[in-house]
Design a protein around this motif. Structure first.
Motif, PDB file in Angstrom:
ATOM      1  N   ASP A 136      10.708  -1.366  -7.714  1.00 38.05           N
ATOM      2  CA  ASP A 136       9.844  -0.257  -7.306  1.00 38.05           C
ATOM      3  C   ASP A 136       9.464  -0.287  -5.830  1.00 38.05           C
ATOM      4  O   ASP A 136       8.664   0.528  -5.382  1.00 38.05           O
ATOM      5  CB  ASP A 136       8.575  -0.256  -8.170  1.00 38.05           C
ATOM      6  CG  ASP A 136       8.896  -0.173  -9.650  1.00 38.05           C
ATOM      7  OD1 ASP A 136       9.654   0.744 -10.020  1.00 38.05           O
ATOM      8  OD2 ASP A 136       8.428  -1.031 -10.422  1.00 38.05           O
ATOM      9  N   THR A 137      10.037  -1.225  -5.062  1.00 39.82           N
ATOM     10  CA  THR A 137       9.638  -1.392  -3.659  1.00 39.82           C
ATOM     11  C   THR A 137       9.784  -0.110  -2.842  1.00 39.82           C
ATOM     12  O   THR A 137       8.863   0.285  -2.134  1.00 39.82           O
ATOM     13  CB  THR A 137      10.463  -2.527  -3.014  1.00 39.82           C
ATOM     14  OG1 THR A 137      10.192  -3.725  -3.726  1.00 39.82           O
ATOM     15  CG2 THR A 137      10.094  -2.732  -1.558  1.00 39.82           C
ATOM     16  N   ASP A 138      10.936   0.580  -2.968  1.00 39.82           N
ATOM     17  CA  ASP A 138      11.165   1.796  -2.162  1.00 39.82           C
ATOM     18  C   ASP A 138      10.079   2.826  -2.405  1.00 39.82           C
ATOM     19  O   ASP A 138       9.537   3.427  -1.478  1.00 39.82           O
ATOM     20  CB  ASP A 138      12.507   2.442  -2.543  1.00 39.82           C
ATOM     21  CG  ASP A 138      13.674   1.562  -2.141  1.00 39.82           C
ATOM     22  OD1 ASP A 138      13.398   0.548  -1.470  1.00 39.82           O
ATOM     23  OD2 ASP A 138      14.829   1.879  -2.517  1.00 39.82           O
ATOM     24  N   LYS A 139       9.782   3.017  -3.693  1.00 43.01           N
ATOM     25  CA  LYS A 139       8.791   4.043  -4.050  1.00 43.01           C
ATOM     26  C   LYS A 139       7.409   3.664  -3.538  1.00 43.01           C
ATOM     27  O   LYS A 139       6.619   4.505  -3.129  1.00 43.01           O
ATOM     28  CB  LYS A 139       8.748   4.227  -5.567  1.00 43.01           C
ATOM     29  CG  LYS A 139      10.085   4.638  -6.147  1.00 43.01           C
ATOM     30  CD  LYS A 139       9.885   5.769  -7.160  1.00 43.01           C
ATOM     31  CE  LYS A 139      11.203   6.182  -7.779  1.00 43.01           C
ATOM     32  NZ  LYS A 139      11.873   5.065  -8.493  1.00 43.01           N
ATOM     33  N   LEU A 140       7.136   2.342  -3.579  1.00 46.90           N
ATOM     34  CA  LEU A 140       5.833   1.847  -3.115  1.00 46.90           C
ATOM     35  C   LEU A 140       5.666   2.154  -1.623  1.00 46.90           C
ATOM     36  O   LEU A 140       4.606   2.614  -1.181  1.00 46.90           O
ATOM     37  CB  LEU A 140       5.804   0.329  -3.335  1.00 46.90           C
ATOM     38  CG  LEU A 140       4.496  -0.327  -3.714  1.00 46.90           C
ATOM     39  CD1 LEU A 140       3.884   0.338  -4.940  1.00 46.90           C
ATOM     40  CD2 LEU A 140       4.731  -1.817  -4.008  1.00 46.90           C
ATOM     41  N   ILE A 141       6.752   1.924  -0.867  1.00 50.08           N
ATOM     42  CA  ILE A 141       6.716   2.156   0.583  1.00 50.08           C
ATOM     43  C   ILE A 141       6.474   3.638   0.859  1.00 50.08           C
ATOM     44  O   ILE A 141       5.644   4.027   1.683  1.00 50.08           O
ATOM     45  CB  ILE A 141       8.038   1.673   1.235  1.00 50.08           C
ATOM     46  CG1 ILE A 141       8.115   0.147   1.108  1.00 50.08           C
ATOM     47  CG2 ILE A 141       8.156   2.117   2.674  1.00 50.08           C
ATOM     48  CD1 ILE A 141       9.423  -0.474   1.573  1.00 50.08           C
ATOM     49  N   GLU A 142       7.186   4.482   0.097  1.00 53.75           N
ATOM     50  CA  GLU A 142       7.059   5.937   0.247  1.00 53.75           C
ATOM     51  C   GLU A 142       5.621   6.381  -0.069  1.00 53.75           C
ATOM     52  O   GLU A 142       5.053   7.221   0.631  1.00 53.75           O
ATOM     53  CB  GLU A 142       8.017   6.561  -0.762  1.00 53.75           C
ATOM     54  CG  GLU A 142       8.609   7.881  -0.364  1.00 53.75           C
ATOM     55  CD  GLU A 142       9.499   8.345  -1.507  1.00 53.75           C
ATOM     56  OE1 GLU A 142      10.551   7.705  -1.735  1.00 53.75           O
ATOM     57  OE2 GLU A 142       9.096   9.310  -2.196  1.00 53.75           O
ATOM     58  N   MET A 143       5.082   5.774  -1.120  1.00 50.40           N
ATOM     59  CA  MET A 143       3.760   6.155  -1.609  1.00 50.40           C
ATOM     60  C   MET A 143       2.664   5.992  -0.560  1.00 50.40           C
ATOM     61  O   MET A 143       1.720   6.763  -0.506  1.00 50.40           O
ATOM     62  CB  MET A 143       3.433   5.263  -2.808  1.00 50.40           C
ATOM     63  CG  MET A 143       2.491   5.839  -3.791  1.00 50.40           C
ATOM     64  SD  MET A 143       2.631   4.916  -5.325  1.00 50.40           S
ATOM     65  CE  MET A 143       1.922   3.394  -4.852  1.00 50.40           C
ATOM     66  N   VAL A 144       2.766   4.946   0.262  1.00 52.67           N
ATOM     67  CA  VAL A 144       1.717   4.724   1.259  1.00 52.67           C
ATOM     68  C   VAL A 144       2.089   5.364   2.607  1.00 52.67           C
ATOM     69  O   VAL A 144       1.469   5.071   3.626  1.00 52.67           O
ATOM     70  CB  VAL A 144       1.382   3.218   1.435  1.00 52.67           C
ATOM     71  CG1 VAL A 144       0.939   2.625   0.110  1.00 52.67           C
ATOM     72  CG2 VAL A 144       2.555   2.443   2.005  1.00 52.67           C
ATOM     73  N   GLY A 145       3.105   6.230   2.606  1.00 54.34           N
ATOM     74  CA  GLY A 145       3.433   6.992   3.806  1.00 54.34           C
ATOM     75  C   GLY A 145       4.498   6.355   4.677  1.00 54.34           C
ATOM     76  O   GLY A 145       4.667   6.743   5.828  1.00 54.34           O
ATOM     77  N   GLY A 146       5.217   5.357   4.150  1.00 54.98           N
ATOM     78  CA  GLY A 146       6.324   4.750   4.897  1.00 54.98           C
ATOM     79  C   GLY A 146       5.839   3.807   5.984  1.00 54.98           C
ATOM     80  O   GLY A 146       4.643   3.606   6.179  1.00 54.98           O
ATOM     81  N   ALA A 147       6.820   3.225   6.708  1.00 54.30           N
ATOM     82  CA  ALA A 147       6.491   2.268   7.769  1.00 54.30           C
ATOM     83  C   ALA A 147       5.951   3.038   8.983  1.00 54.30           C
ATOM     84  O   ALA A 147       6.265   4.225   9.114  1.00 54.30           O
ATOM     85  CB  ALA A 147       7.742   1.480   8.145  1.00 54.30           C
ATOM     86  N   PRO A 148       5.175   2.402   9.872  1.00 54.69           N
ATOM     87  CA  PRO A 148       4.674   1.035   9.716  1.00 54.69           C
ATOM     88  C   PRO A 148       3.645   0.942   8.583  1.00 54.69           C
ATOM     89  O   PRO A 148       2.899   1.897   8.362  1.00 54.69           O
ATOM     90  CB  PRO A 148       4.032   0.742  11.069  1.00 54.69           C
ATOM     91  CG  PRO A 148       3.701   2.069  11.649  1.00 54.69           C
ATOM     92  CD  PRO A 148       4.705   3.040  11.112  1.00 54.69           C
ATOM     93  N   LEU A 149       3.648  -0.202   7.913  1.00 54.36           N
ATOM     94  CA  LEU A 149       2.673  -0.393   6.843  1.00 54.36           C
ATOM     95  C   LEU A 149       2.210  -1.855   6.786  1.00 54.36           C
ATOM     96  O   LEU A 149       2.767  -2.722   7.462  1.00 54.36           O
ATOM     97  CB  LEU A 149       3.250   0.053   5.494  1.00 54.36           C
ATOM     98  CG  LEU A 149       4.556  -0.550   5.002  1.00 54.36           C
ATOM     99  CD1 LEU A 149       4.369  -1.948   4.463  1.00 54.36           C
ATOM    100  CD2 LEU A 149       5.117   0.334   3.899  1.00 54.36           C
ATOM    101  N   ILE A 150       1.167  -2.051   5.995  1.00 56.25           N
ATOM    102  CA  ILE A 150       0.561  -3.379   5.892  1.00 56.25           C
ATOM    103  C   ILE A 150       0.888  -3.982   4.526  1.00 56.25           C
ATOM    104  O   ILE A 150       0.846  -3.280   3.516  1.00 56.25           O
ATOM    105  CB  ILE A 150      -0.980  -3.267   6.016  1.00 56.25           C
ATOM    106  CG1 ILE A 150      -1.391  -2.671   7.348  1.00 56.25           C
ATOM    107  CG2 ILE A 150      -1.664  -4.597   5.743  1.00 56.25           C
ATOM    108  CD1 ILE A 150      -1.441  -3.644   8.498  1.00 56.25           C
TER     109      ILE A 150
END
Ligand code: ADP
Ligand code: MG
Length: 468
Positions: free
Chosen positions: A291-305
């Motif tokens: 589910d990593t890709d979806k998780l990244i998308e969910m918080v608005g993509g990079a840069p992220l924490i």
């Protein structure tokens, strides 16, 4: 109504005396709806005298106050399962002792229980009324009352001033740490007896008769008035167990074990905060790397924490600048079975955040922390610089709601300024004192210790903040 000459009418509240226990005056709830009678008791210790079973206990005779303490001893006549008004059953010691009311004295049976959370220190049920009392529930103190001045005279010698004269345990690991040194020093300056307790040297006795907390050097710690838990994250489980045991002995913990446990889990506390409508950075959590890709998308993509759930002092907080970097960090951490959450990066904060030092539901002091050059984490342990800051009303109200939600009397609330207003980052149950005292010049340690007296003199039920 015909009343026999032997009977008298009592109100639903009266003052009585227990001469054999040296209790000169105690306010009692007279309730013919209850069968048995009970009295507030703690530090209960059974012992044998002349082959008879006896019990020793402490009691606070004054309602909603721990100032006066009386040590009592009495033979035990029974151990009984008693169901209290909240429906819970408890095995209690039962003693027989004379009661004086309306100038008459007769023997009654009393069960011993910690009534600290109840309005009255003593309950007189119908069995103890021995056909002598008729209760007029509409009236109170028909048999006379005792003034505050009289109580002062009666209990003056045993009275302690909660502003000075408490016995307070500091439950921590290192007495030389700045924060711990300051708390010990501040408590002593205020006139309290401060006891440093290494959490790991405390051990617990779980026993229905006489539960206890022991110390490695042989001391029994049941006679403390309060503990200040400063539990290291690495010993959260054990430290919270010890704190909980102190609480079960009726000893006040400045932060409760439950509140510390929940604040230590970043995901759980964020869930509680967002459930209560507090603004937080958008955060994602998943179990599987699939589910990593979806998780990244969910918080608005990079840069992220990316944050480890149980990290502190900025350790375990990573900024992933690109989607590729984010995927690698998340998957690498997952493969190490680490629990982590993914969070939108508040870039506009430019490495700054706000630390609010909260005491008893109010902001005691606030500082802005600014990350060292080339660093996005503002933690002072990561070289961040602290300066005084004036909070906006929104920030103040966010910090207040956060400690109410997590039920912490002392906490560090971290807030980050975003383009959509202040967001709550995290709540720390053992906030450091060094940075905030240095930047503000204020004595946080003294305020923390004073917060104990404030809670101990508050009516029961107001000792911890109610969750909003
Ligand atoms: P810790 O418990 O390790 O202090 P925090 O969640 O408080 O973890 O993060 C440490 C620091 O990293 C914060 O003080 C803040 O400066 C920075 N930080 C954390 N989360 C974010 C975020 N979502 N956006 C920008 N900076 C952040
Ligand atoms: Mg932090």
């Amino acid at each position: 109504m015909q009343i026999s000459s032997k009977k008298f009418i009592a109100g639903s509240q009266e003052w009585c005396c227990l001469p054999n226990l040296d209790v000169a005056a105690v306010k009692v709830r007279v309730d013919s709806g209850a069968k048995t009678s009970s009295i507030h008791a703690f530090n209960i210790e059974p012992f044998t005298r002349n082959s008879e079973q006896w019990v020793r206990f402490d009691l606070h005779p004054l309602q909603k106050s721990r100032r006066a303490t009386i040590r009592c001893e009495s033979p035990v006549i029974d151990r009984r399962l008693v169901r209290s008004s909240n429906g819970n059953s408890e095995k209690r010691f039962v003693i027989k002792t004379p009661l004086t009311l309306n100038g008459e004295t007769w023997d009654i049976e009393l069960s011993l229980t910690n009534r600290d959370a109840m309005g009255f220190r003593m309950l007189l049920g119908r069995e103890a009324m021995s056909g002598k009392i008729l209760v007029d529930i509409e009236k109170q103190f028909l048999l006379g009352s005792v003034s505050d001045d009289e109580l002062e005279l009666l209990y003056g010698k045993t009275m302690r001033n909660p502003d000075s004269g408490l016995k307070i345990g500091l439950l921590a690991t290192n007495p030389d740490l700045y924060s711990n040194r300051r708390i010990l020093e501040a408590g002593e300056l205020l006139g309290h007896e401060m006891v440093f307790l290494n959490t790991r040297q405390c051990y617990m006795k779980l026993d229905a008769d006489c539960p206890a907390v022991h110390y490695r050097d042989g001391r029994i710690l049941n006679n403390l008035d309060a503990v200040i838990p400063r539990i290291r994250p690495s010993i959260t489980f054990y430290g919270c167990a010890v704190t909980r045991h102190f609480e079960s002995l009726g000893i006040f913990a400045l932060n409760s074990a439950d509140s510390i446990t929940q604040s230590r889990d970043k995901l759980y506390s964020l869930q509680l905060l967002q459930k209560h409508g507090l603004d937080i950075p958008i955060t994602g959590y998943a179990d599987s790397p699939i589910d990593t890709d979806k998780l990244i998308e969910m918080v608005g993509g990079a840069p992220l924490i990316v944050k480890l759930l149980e990290g502190t002092q900025g350790r375990g907080v990573v900024l992933a600048e690109t989607t590729k970097a984010a995927e690698s960090v998340i998957n690498a951490m997952k493969s190490l079975r680490a629990n982590l959450l993914v969070q939108e990066y508040i870039e506009e904060a430019s490495g700054k955040d706000i630390r609010c030092f909260m005491i008893n539901g109010k902001v005691a002091a606030a500082i802005q922390r600014e990350a060292a050059p080339g660093e996005f984490r503002a933690n002072l342990h990561r070289g961040g610089k602290a300066t005084l800051i004036e909070l906006t009303p929104d920030e103040e109200s966010l910090a207040i709601k956060a400690v109410k939600t997590l039920n912490l009397n002392v906490a560090g609330v971290d807030i980050i300024r975003s383009s959509r207003g202040p967001l709550l980052l995290e709540v720390n149950s053992s906030p450091g004192l060094e940075g905030i005292e240095a930047a503000t010049g204020q004595d946080m340690a003294c305020l923390m210790v004073k917060a104990i007296a404030e809670k101990l003199t508050a009516p029961a039920g107001h000792r911890t903040l109610d969750a909003a």
